[in-house]
Design an enzyme around this catalytic site. Structure first.
Site, short mmCIF file in Angstrom:
data_model
loop_
_atom_site.label_atom_id
_atom_site.label_comp_id
_atom_site.label_asym_id
_atom_site.label_seq_id
_atom_site.Cartn_x
_atom_site.Cartn_y
_atom_site.Cartn_z
N LYS A 54 -23.82 32.46 1.82
CA LYS A 54 -22.79 32.94 2.76
C LYS A 54 -23.37 33.08 4.16
O LYS A 54 -22.77 32.67 5.14
CB LYS A 54 -22.24 34.31 2.33
CG LYS A 54 -21.57 34.32 0.97
CD LYS A 54 -20.90 35.66 0.68
CE LYS A 54 -21.86 36.83 0.56
NZ LYS A 54 -22.78 36.76 -0.58
N ARG A 202 -37.38 39.64 0.83
CA ARG A 202 -36.59 40.87 0.85
C ARG A 202 -36.85 41.64 -0.43
O ARG A 202 -36.92 41.06 -1.50
CB ARG A 202 -35.10 40.52 0.92
CG ARG A 202 -34.54 40.45 2.31
CD ARG A 202 -33.16 39.88 2.36
NE ARG A 202 -32.22 40.53 1.45
CZ ARG A 202 -30.91 40.26 1.42
NH1 ARG A 202 -30.41 39.35 2.24
NH2 ARG A 202 -30.12 40.86 0.57
N ARG A 213 -27.89 42.98 -8.83
CA ARG A 213 -26.92 42.62 -7.79
C ARG A 213 -25.87 41.66 -8.33
O ARG A 213 -24.69 41.75 -8.00
CB ARG A 213 -27.64 42.00 -6.58
CG ARG A 213 -28.46 43.03 -5.80
CD ARG A 213 -29.46 42.37 -4.89
NE ARG A 213 -28.86 41.66 -3.79
CZ ARG A 213 -29.46 40.64 -3.13
NH1 ARG A 213 -30.67 40.26 -3.47
NH2 ARG A 213 -28.85 40.06 -2.15
#
Ligand code: AMP
Length: 262
Positions: A54, A202, A213
């Protein structure tokens, strides 16, 4: 905007969706020319699981249209780094792969959407993630951008492929450029091409946190697909292709929506 008026507008757009699907089919069989002048996107949001691309797509559309990309993940990370009140509350939740409470998110997004650079349009990346956030956004648009039609881009990819991509993702903490050590490595190992900063992984891209997630996405965010299918122009794109091809497909579909037909 009245609900009936909104529904009329969506019905009006339906024939263009058929046309966009035809265009996307032609993309699979050959190449499609992106028009020299692409109409601006208005308000647009990117849906899809974490790691589906995205952010990368929002960056490309931002370059094409010159409208801001609003990534709630980036805004949160900046708040965490600066130790703000919301940042302190969000930190632990983000580290575990959970969702930050809706009231924090809607307040942050309202603040960001209030800036003048959003007037021509904006691209939301990572928001909404819950039905409550989506209904809040609907209300916000009715109040602040009456008549605007929200474009929805839904990026789809097999979860195993997402895992494969994300464990190899590295980011530049300074300029936020994203690399993939397998598919899109930096020119110098471990260093950002743009500013030579040491790339990092990350903390929520580790395999354990990523699995959480993805579970949270299935439970909290997938119901949004149903919500939006009946609410807005809804463009579904297969994202397991090279990023430039995915961008072309998005632009082709949006062009059909935003350009009046003869
Ligand atoms: P992202 O960079 O979009 O993958 O977001 C990173 C993390 O920030 C997510 O795993 C969530 O913990 C949090 N986050 C980002 N956007 C939202 C949102 N709209 N609602 C709740 N939490 C969010």
């Amino acid at each position: 905007m009245e609900l009936t008026a909104a529904r009329d507008q969506v019905e009006d757009l339906a024939p263009r969706l058929t046309k966009s699907i035809d265009r996307l089919d032609s993309l699979n069989h050959g190449s499609i020319q992106i028009p020299a002048r692409i109409p601006g996107p208005g308000p647009l949001l990117m849906l899809g699981a974490p790691g589906v691309g995205k952010g990368t797509q929002a960056d490309s559309l931002k370059k094409l249209w010159g409208v801001p990309k609003i990534s709630t993940g980036d805004i949160l990370r900046a708040n965490v780094a600066n130790g703000t009140g919301p940042g302190v509350r969000a930190k632990r939740i983000m580290e575990r792969g959970g969702l930050v409470p809706d009231e924090i998110m809607t307040e942050m997004v309202a603040d960001r959407l209030g800036l003048t650079d959003t007037v021509p349009g904006f691209i939301l990346d990572g928001f909404p993630r819950t039905i409550l956030q989506a209904t809040w956004l609907d209300g916000y648009l009715i109040d602040h951008r009456p008549g605007d039609v929200l474009g929805i881009i839904n990026l789809c990819m097999d979860f195993e492929e997402i895992v494969e991509r994300i464990v190899h993702r590295r980011v530049c903490p300074l300029c936020k450029a994203v690399y993939n050590i397998q598919f899109k490595p930096p020119k110098r190992t471990g260093k950002c091409d743009k500013d030579d900063t040491e790339l990092i992984q990350r903390s929520d891209d580790s395999l354990d946190v990523l699995r959480t997630r993805l579970d949270v996405f299935r439970k909290e965010t997938e119901p949004l697909l149903q919500y939006y299918r009946s609410h807005s122009p809804f463009i579904q794109i297969e994202a397991a292709k090279p990023p430039s091809i995915v961008t072309e497909a998005i632009v082709a579909a949006l062009t059909c929506f935003r350009t009046p037909t003869n």
